[in-house]
Design an enzyme around this catalytic site. Structure first.
Site, PDB file in Angstrom:
ATOM      1  CB  VAL A 158      -0.934   0.023   1.228  1.00 42.99           C
ATOM      2  CG1 VAL A 158      -1.802   1.280   1.205  1.00 42.99           C
ATOM      3  CG2 VAL A 158      -1.807  -1.228   1.266  1.00 42.99           C
TER       4      VAL A 158
ATOM      5  CG  HIS B  88       1.797   1.432   5.913  1.00 43.46           C
ATOM      6  ND1 HIS B  88       1.824   1.696   4.555  1.00 43.46           N
ATOM      7  CD2 HIS B  88       2.131   0.122   6.043  1.00 43.46           C
ATOM      8  CE1 HIS B  88       2.151   0.596   3.898  1.00 43.46           C
ATOM      9  NE2 HIS B  88       2.355  -0.382   4.773  1.00 43.46           N
TER      10      HIS B  88
HETATM   11  P1  5GP Z   1       2.750  -3.184   3.487  1.00 40.50           P
HETATM   12  O1  5GP Z   1       2.822  -4.542   2.869  1.00 40.50           O
HETATM   13  O2  5GP Z   1       2.443  -2.127   2.444  1.00 40.50           O
HETATM   14  O3  5GP Z   1       3.931  -2.827   4.344  1.00 40.50           O
HETATM   15  O4  5GP Z   1       1.543  -3.238   4.499  1.00 40.50           O
HETATM   16  C1  5GP Z   1       0.224  -2.993   4.132  1.00 40.50           C
HETATM   17  C2  5GP Z   1      -0.647  -3.509   5.250  1.00 40.50           C
HETATM   18  O5  5GP Z   1      -1.949  -2.967   5.078  1.00 40.50           O
HETATM   19  C3  5GP Z   1      -0.777  -5.026   5.284  1.00 40.50           C
HETATM   20  O6  5GP Z   1      -0.311  -5.524   6.527  1.00 40.50           O
HETATM   21  C4  5GP Z   1      -2.267  -5.265   5.075  1.00 40.50           C
HETATM   22  O7  5GP Z   1      -2.769  -6.331   5.842  1.00 40.50           O
HETATM   23  C5  5GP Z   1      -2.880  -3.933   5.484  1.00 40.50           C
HETATM   24  N1  5GP Z   1      -4.116  -3.599   4.816  1.00 40.50           N
HETATM   25  C6  5GP Z   1      -4.339  -3.644   3.474  1.00 40.50           C
HETATM   26  N2  5GP Z   1      -5.592  -3.235   3.192  1.00 40.50           N
HETATM   27  C7  5GP Z   1      -6.172  -2.925   4.394  1.00 40.50           C
HETATM   28  C8  5GP Z   1      -7.462  -2.444   4.743  1.00 40.50           C
HETATM   29  O8  5GP Z   1      -8.341  -2.218   3.923  1.00 40.50           O
HETATM   30  N3  5GP Z   1      -7.694  -2.236   6.072  1.00 40.50           N
HETATM   31  C9  5GP Z   1      -6.725  -2.466   7.028  1.00 40.50           C
HETATM   32  N4  5GP Z   1      -7.066  -2.209   8.301  1.00 40.50           N
HETATM   33  N5  5GP Z   1      -5.498  -2.925   6.723  1.00 40.50           N
HETATM   34  C10 5GP Z   1      -5.231  -3.153   5.415  1.00 40.50           C
END
Ligand code: 5GP
Length: 112
Positions: A94, A98
């Protein structure tokens, strides 16, 4: 930066389990937790990742790290891990900055 799912959580178009909300930051539980406590801390201002941050973002980044500590401690966790993935090859899925805040189980190092 294109609109991501997190922008839609900020605007409440998509529901989330929000644990912290202030002028600059939002924190909510990860939808697929990998630890008993797994919260995402994000800026309300669009910023793709740490790799896109500039010196002007220093105060914001500091604030976000403070929120990481606040949400962990509010849940009773004095020991916690903060992780951020910057770029697809680093595991970012995403593209709205974050910080993952993880706690509630033993966390080994290094991660995979
Ligand atoms: P990344 O892989 O980008 O570091 O982490 C993205 C995080 O966002 C993942 O741990 C995934 O589970 C979380 N995530 C993705 N879509 C959503 C959503 O719609 N709601 C929530 N609460 N978490 C999400």
């Amino acid at each position: 930066m294109s609109t991501s799912i997190f922008s839609r959580i900020i605007t409440r178009e998509i529901p989330a389990d929000i644990v912290h909300d202030d002028e600059h930051a939002l924190a909510f539980r990860d939808i697929h937790p990998v630890a008993p406590f797994h919260v995402l801390v994000i800026p309300k201002r669009p910023l793709a990742n740490v790799g896109e941050a500039t010196a002007d973002d220093g105060a914001l980044l500091g604030h976000l790290l403070g929120v990481c500590r606040t949400v962990a401690e509010a849940a009773g966790h004095t020991d916690f891990r903060v992780v951020t993935n910057s770029g697809a090859a680093a595991g970012q899925t995403v593209f709205h900055l974050h910080f993952h805040v993880l706690a509630g189980r033993p966390l080994t190092w290094p991660p995979g």
